[in-house]
Design a protein around this motif. Structure first.
Motif, short mmCIF file in Angstrom:
data_model
loop_
_atom_site.label_atom_id
_atom_site.label_comp_id
_atom_site.label_asym_id
_atom_site.label_seq_id
_atom_site.Cartn_x
_atom_site.Cartn_y
_atom_site.Cartn_z
N GLU A 33 0.83 -1.21 0.00
CA GLU A 33 0.00 0.00 0.00
C GLU A 33 0.87 1.26 0.00
O GLU A 33 0.55 2.24 -0.67
CB GLU A 33 -0.94 0.00 1.21
CG GLU A 33 -2.04 -1.03 1.14
CD GLU A 33 -2.96 -0.83 -0.06
OE1 GLU A 33 -3.32 0.33 -0.36
OE2 GLU A 33 -3.31 -1.85 -0.69
N LEU A 34 1.95 1.22 0.75
CA LEU A 34 2.87 2.36 0.77
C LEU A 34 3.48 2.58 -0.61
O LEU A 34 3.58 3.72 -1.08
CB LEU A 34 3.98 2.13 1.81
CG LEU A 34 5.00 3.26 1.96
CD1 LEU A 34 4.32 4.52 2.46
CD2 LEU A 34 6.10 2.84 2.92
N GLY A 35 3.84 1.51 -1.29
CA GLY A 35 4.38 1.62 -2.64
C GLY A 35 3.36 2.18 -3.61
O GLY A 35 3.69 3.02 -4.46
N LYS A 36 2.11 1.73 -3.49
CA LYS A 36 1.05 2.26 -4.35
C LYS A 36 0.84 3.74 -4.09
O LYS A 36 0.70 4.54 -5.02
CB LYS A 36 -0.26 1.51 -4.10
CG LYS A 36 -0.30 0.11 -4.62
CD LYS A 36 -1.63 -0.54 -4.28
CE LYS A 36 -1.67 -2.00 -4.61
NZ LYS A 36 -2.92 -2.64 -4.19
N GLU A 43 2.98 10.24 -9.64
CA GLU A 43 2.19 10.48 -10.85
C GLU A 43 1.42 11.80 -10.74
O GLU A 43 1.36 12.58 -11.69
CB GLU A 43 1.23 9.32 -11.12
CG GLU A 43 0.37 9.49 -12.34
CD GLU A 43 1.16 9.57 -13.64
OE1 GLU A 43 0.58 10.08 -14.62
OE2 GLU A 43 2.32 9.15 -13.70
N ASN A 44 0.83 12.05 -9.56
CA ASN A 44 0.12 13.32 -9.36
C ASN A 44 1.06 14.50 -9.49
O ASN A 44 0.71 15.52 -10.11
CB ASN A 44 -0.56 13.34 -7.99
CG ASN A 44 -1.74 12.40 -7.91
OD1 ASN A 44 -2.29 11.99 -8.92
ND2 ASN A 44 -2.12 12.03 -6.70
N LEU A 45 2.25 14.39 -8.94
CA LEU A 45 3.23 15.47 -9.04
C LEU A 45 3.66 15.66 -10.49
O LEU A 45 3.79 16.80 -10.96
CB LEU A 45 4.44 15.16 -8.16
CG LEU A 45 5.55 16.20 -8.18
CD1 LEU A 45 5.05 17.56 -7.68
CD2 LEU A 45 6.72 15.74 -7.33
#
Length: 105
Positions: A33-36, A43-45
């Protein structure tokens, strides 16, 4: 050894193995989950940066009247050449400013 002692040993061992597996699964899920989350934030950045650069290119094209500012979809720009051009422009502006200051004195 008595039978309850042997049973207790194997029950304890089975419990420890079960807890170890649960801990391993929980840790694996948490790291997944941390990796996701990290991938989503990157990606947002990246998307935000791309939007900002596109907006800046549009504003430059609107204000200056040409689209010489590199858009995100254009071919890669030589950064050192761009830096050299900007330094040359700054030097030219400093020279003009110095001429203006000397003229007004």
């Amino acid at each position: 050894m008595s039978k309850p002692t042997v049973n207790s040993f194997f029950v304890g061992r089975a419990l420890a193995e079960g807890l170890y597996e649960q801990l391993g699964n929980s840790l694996t899920n948490a790291l997944s989950e941390l990796g996701k989350f990290e991938a989503e934030q990157k990606e947002n950045l990246r998307q935000f940066t791309q939007q900002v650069m596109e907006r800046a290119a549009q504003e430059v094209a609107t204000v200056v009247g040409d689209s010489s500012f590199p858009a995100s979809n254009s071919e890669p720009v030589d950064l050192q050449a761009t830096i050299d051009e900007l330094r040359a422009e700054v030097a030219e502006l400093r020279s003009e400013l110095q001429k203006y200051r000397n003229r007004t004195v």
